[in-house]
Design a protein around this motif. Structure first.
Motif, mmCIF file in Angstrom:
data_model
loop_
_atom_site.group_PDB
_atom_site.id
_atom_site.type_symbol
_atom_site.label_atom_id
_atom_site.label_comp_id
_atom_site.label_asym_id
_atom_site.label_seq_id
_atom_site.Cartn_x
_atom_site.Cartn_y
_atom_site.Cartn_z
ATOM 1 N N ILE A 70 -43.584 -15.042 -5.632
ATOM 2 C CA ILE A 70 -44.210 -15.315 -4.338
ATOM 3 C C ILE A 70 -44.899 -16.692 -4.411
ATOM 4 O O ILE A 70 -45.438 -17.058 -5.463
ATOM 5 C CB ILE A 70 -45.210 -14.184 -4.002
ATOM 6 C CG1 ILE A 70 -45.776 -14.313 -2.600
ATOM 7 C CG2 ILE A 70 -46.324 -14.095 -5.011
ATOM 8 C CD1 ILE A 70 -46.445 -13.025 -2.147
ATOM 9 N N ILE A 71 -44.885 -17.470 -3.305
ATOM 10 C CA ILE A 71 -45.461 -18.826 -3.387
ATOM 11 C C ILE A 71 -46.997 -18.773 -3.357
ATOM 12 O O ILE A 71 -47.586 -18.000 -2.612
ATOM 13 C CB ILE A 71 -44.935 -19.784 -2.287
ATOM 14 C CG1 ILE A 71 -45.141 -19.210 -0.892
ATOM 15 C CG2 ILE A 71 -43.492 -20.154 -2.498
ATOM 16 C CD1 ILE A 71 -44.919 -20.209 0.219
ATOM 17 N N ALA A 72 -47.602 -19.624 -4.169
ATOM 18 C CA ALA A 72 -49.069 -19.619 -4.315
ATOM 19 C C ALA A 72 -49.756 -19.954 -2.989
ATOM 20 O O ALA A 72 -50.847 -19.459 -2.706
ATOM 21 C CB ALA A 72 -49.468 -20.624 -5.391
ATOM 22 N N GLN A 73 -49.112 -20.809 -2.150
ATOM 23 C CA GLN A 73 -49.754 -21.247 -0.909
ATOM 24 C C GLN A 73 -49.950 -20.100 0.075
ATOM 25 O O GLN A 73 -50.725 -20.216 1.011
ATOM 26 C CB GLN A 73 -48.921 -22.314 -0.191
ATOM 27 C CG GLN A 73 -48.529 -23.508 -1.004
ATOM 28 C CD GLN A 73 -47.178 -23.328 -1.649
ATOM 29 O OE1 GLN A 73 -47.034 -22.506 -2.548
ATOM 30 N NE2 GLN A 73 -46.187 -24.074 -1.222
ATOM 31 N N SER A 74 -49.183 -19.005 -0.104
ATOM 32 C CA SER A 74 -49.285 -17.905 0.855
ATOM 33 C C SER A 74 -50.349 -16.890 0.429
ATOM 34 O O SER A 74 -50.544 -15.885 1.081
ATOM 35 C CB SER A 74 -47.929 -17.197 0.992
ATOM 36 O OG SER A 74 -47.630 -16.531 -0.214
ATOM 37 N N GLN A 75 -51.037 -17.164 -0.686
ATOM 38 C CA GLN A 75 -52.008 -16.208 -1.222
ATOM 39 C C GLN A 75 -53.433 -16.699 -0.975
ATOM 40 O O GLN A 75 -53.671 -17.900 -0.840
ATOM 41 C CB GLN A 75 -51.798 -16.104 -2.731
ATOM 42 C CG GLN A 75 -50.368 -15.806 -3.099
ATOM 43 C CD GLN A 75 -50.204 -14.414 -3.634
ATOM 44 O OE1 GLN A 75 -50.502 -14.155 -4.775
ATOM 45 N NE2 GLN A 75 -49.769 -13.523 -2.785
ATOM 46 N N GLU A 76 -54.366 -15.751 -0.947
ATOM 47 C CA GLU A 76 -55.785 -16.103 -0.819
ATOM 48 C C GLU A 76 -56.331 -16.474 -2.209
ATOM 49 O O GLU A 76 -55.824 -15.994 -3.226
ATOM 50 C CB GLU A 76 -56.581 -14.921 -0.268
ATOM 51 C CG GLU A 76 -56.148 -14.455 1.116
ATOM 52 C CD GLU A 76 -56.399 -15.494 2.189
ATOM 53 O OE1 GLU A 76 -57.392 -16.237 2.080
ATOM 54 O OE2 GLU A 76 -55.573 -15.583 3.121
ATOM 55 N N ARG A 77 -57.389 -17.259 -2.193
ATOM 56 C CA ARG A 77 -57.974 -17.748 -3.458
ATOM 57 C C ARG A 77 -58.336 -16.634 -4.440
ATOM 58 O O ARG A 77 -58.175 -16.784 -5.647
ATOM 59 C CB ARG A 77 -59.208 -18.599 -3.104
ATOM 60 C CG ARG A 77 -59.973 -19.115 -4.280
ATOM 61 C CD ARG A 77 -60.928 -20.203 -3.885
ATOM 62 N NE ARG A 77 -60.242 -21.477 -3.735
ATOM 63 C CZ ARG A 77 -59.814 -22.223 -4.736
ATOM 64 N NH1 ARG A 77 -59.980 -21.827 -5.963
ATOM 65 N NH2 ARG A 77 -59.205 -23.369 -4.507
ATOM 66 N N LYS A 78 -58.836 -15.506 -3.901
ATOM 67 C CA LYS A 78 -59.303 -14.449 -4.806
ATOM 68 C C LYS A 78 -58.244 -13.383 -5.079
ATOM 69 O O LYS A 78 -58.520 -12.390 -5.756
ATOM 70 C CB LYS A 78 -60.551 -13.784 -4.227
ATOM 71 C CG LYS A 78 -61.763 -14.678 -4.275
ATOM 72 C CD LYS A 78 -63.014 -13.942 -3.885
ATOM 73 C CE LYS A 78 -64.225 -14.851 -4.074
ATOM 74 N NZ LYS A 78 -65.444 -14.244 -3.589
ATOM 75 N N ASP A 79 -57.047 -13.560 -4.548
ATOM 76 C CA ASP A 79 -56.002 -12.554 -4.766
ATOM 77 C C ASP A 79 -55.686 -12.410 -6.248
ATOM 78 O O ASP A 79 -55.704 -13.396 -6.996
ATOM 79 C CB ASP A 79 -54.701 -12.953 -4.030
ATOM 80 C CG ASP A 79 -54.769 -12.634 -2.549
ATOM 81 O OD1 ASP A 79 -55.752 -12.002 -2.125
ATOM 82 O OD2 ASP A 79 -53.841 -13.032 -1.812
ATOM 83 N N PRO A 80 -55.355 -11.189 -6.663
ATOM 84 C CA PRO A 80 -54.917 -11.034 -8.056
ATOM 85 C C PRO A 80 -53.524 -11.631 -8.241
ATOM 86 O O PRO A 80 -52.806 -11.871 -7.263
ATOM 87 C CB PRO A 80 -54.886 -9.516 -8.254
ATOM 88 C CG PRO A 80 -54.815 -8.930 -6.899
ATOM 89 C CD PRO A 80 -55.388 -9.922 -5.932
#
Ligand code: UDP
Length: 359
Positions: A70-80
């Motif tokens: 999954i691309i990092a840009q689609s994740q929230e900062r605190k997501d595991p």
């Protein structure tokens, strides 16, 4: 033989977000391609580990199956950190572990937690090219730890990008480079502008479209649609903008369009790590108008090879478009030749590799 004259055996491990040649990897695809071909030209031995369906047949590829990351840009900062089943990233690194004894140095091009975590478990040194600014707390933490444990092994494109990680140790700042023979200079552009990049929210395409609508200058858009809903929304919100979407083009097709444009618009919402499209544009003699944020602010010479404007201000983009006659397109090509040739890129990366092997 001193180590700095030694022929190196290099294993490059690609990004797990898409096959090479798909455009899903963004700028890191072109970066890997250029560093790889320059290392081969210099006589080093090289193998690239990449996802199945990668299309670069002119470079030595080992293709590895598995599900994309999954691309990092689609994740929230605190997501595991998340991993899919049958993870391509894990499979590529399992391969690297098995063949490591055949190489002097492994180079990681993935912006992912796993390769950083695995580094102390490998017998061979690993150089990590970080291709985006800080986005994830978990990734920041592991990069920080590694920078302490293995000094010099973390490389960034720009100072601004590196600063987002707030490391205490000095890191390699590698900038970037392109094969300038693939980009033709054009002195007489048409009355049109270009926007080139992944079509995704962090790239801020809507501001370039707004500027195109306000000035009524045709905007040629090139790049992979990574977020379809985002693209649909732009089309709905700016029904009268003079746009032409050309799809994801090869470097050659892209430069043929780009070089005939009066300027490239860059409208990033995030701290752009570098911005390969800037140096590709300069290579064609095309000035770049960008928000003064991230990598573009370190590359563009304001008033000479483009304009740096207040971030997120469409009126400032429009003002800069009106001033394009002040730019000498030869100066743009000249900057690309001086700072961003394959030779310059190769020197920076080769020095970094030797430095890691020395320490
Ligand atoms: N690109 C391409 N064809 C296109 C549009 C873009 O090959 O039609 C490539 C471009 O050459 C560049 C990359 O996509 O290498 C975008 O990289 P950049 O560093 O500008 O941004 P990133 O996607 O890494 O955030």
């Amino acid at each position: 033989m001193t180590i700095s004259a030694k022929t190196l055996k290099l294993l490059f491990v690609s990004t797990p977000v898409g096959p090479l040649g798909s455009g899903l990897g963004g700028g890191v695809e072109l970066t890997l391609y250029n560093v790889a071909q320059e290392m081969i030209r210099r006589g080093h031995h090289l193998q690239i580990v990449a996802p199945t369906n990668s299309t670069w047949n002119d470079l030595p590829l080992v293709q590895i199956p598995g599900n994309l990351q999954i691309i990092a840009q689609s994740q929230e900062r605190k997501d595991p950190i998340t991993m899919p089943e049958n993870s391509l990233l894990a499979n590529m690194w399992d391969y690297a572990r098995q063949v490591q004894a055949n190489y002097d140095l492994i180079v990681n091009f993935a912006y992912d937690w796993l390769p950083f975590y695995l580094t102390p478990f490998f017998h061979r040194p690993i150089a990590h090219l970080v291709s985006m600014g800080s986005l994830s707390n978990a990734l920041d933490e592991i990069i920080k730890k590694l920078a302490q444990q293995f000094p010099n092994t973390i490389g960034f494109h720009t100072q601004t990008q590196a600063a987002t990680f707030a490391l205490e140790q000095q890191s390699a700042i590698l900038s970037n480079g392109i094969d300038l023979s693939l980009y033709d200079f054009c002195s007489e552009p048409k009355q049109q502008l270009a926007w080139v990049g992944r079509i995704a929210p962090e790239k801020g395409l809507e501001d370039a479209v707004a500027a195109s609508q306000a000035t009524n200058i045709l905007l040629k858009i090139m790049g992979k649609i990574q977020d379809d809903l985002y693209w649909q929304k732009i089309c709905q919100n700016y029904p009268n903008a003079p746009l032409e979407y050309l799809g994801f083009l090869s470097t050659n097709q892209m430069q043929q369009v780009l070089r005939q444009c009066r300027a490239l618009l860059m409208t990033p919402r995030w701290v752009e790590a570098f911005g390969n499209v800037i140096i590709e544009s300069l290579g064609c003699g095309v000035p770049v108008i960008s928000y003064r944020r991230g990598g573009p602010a370190e590359i563009i010479q304001d008033g000479k090879t483009g304009f740096l404007v207040e971030p997120d201000r469409v009126p400032d983009l429009i003002n800069a478009i009106a001033r394009l006659d002040e730019i000498d397109r030869q100066a743009c090509r000249q900057q690309a030749e001086t700072e961003y040739s394959l030779q310059a890129l190769g020197d920076r990366f080769e020095n970094w590799f030797y430095k890691i092997l020395h320490s």
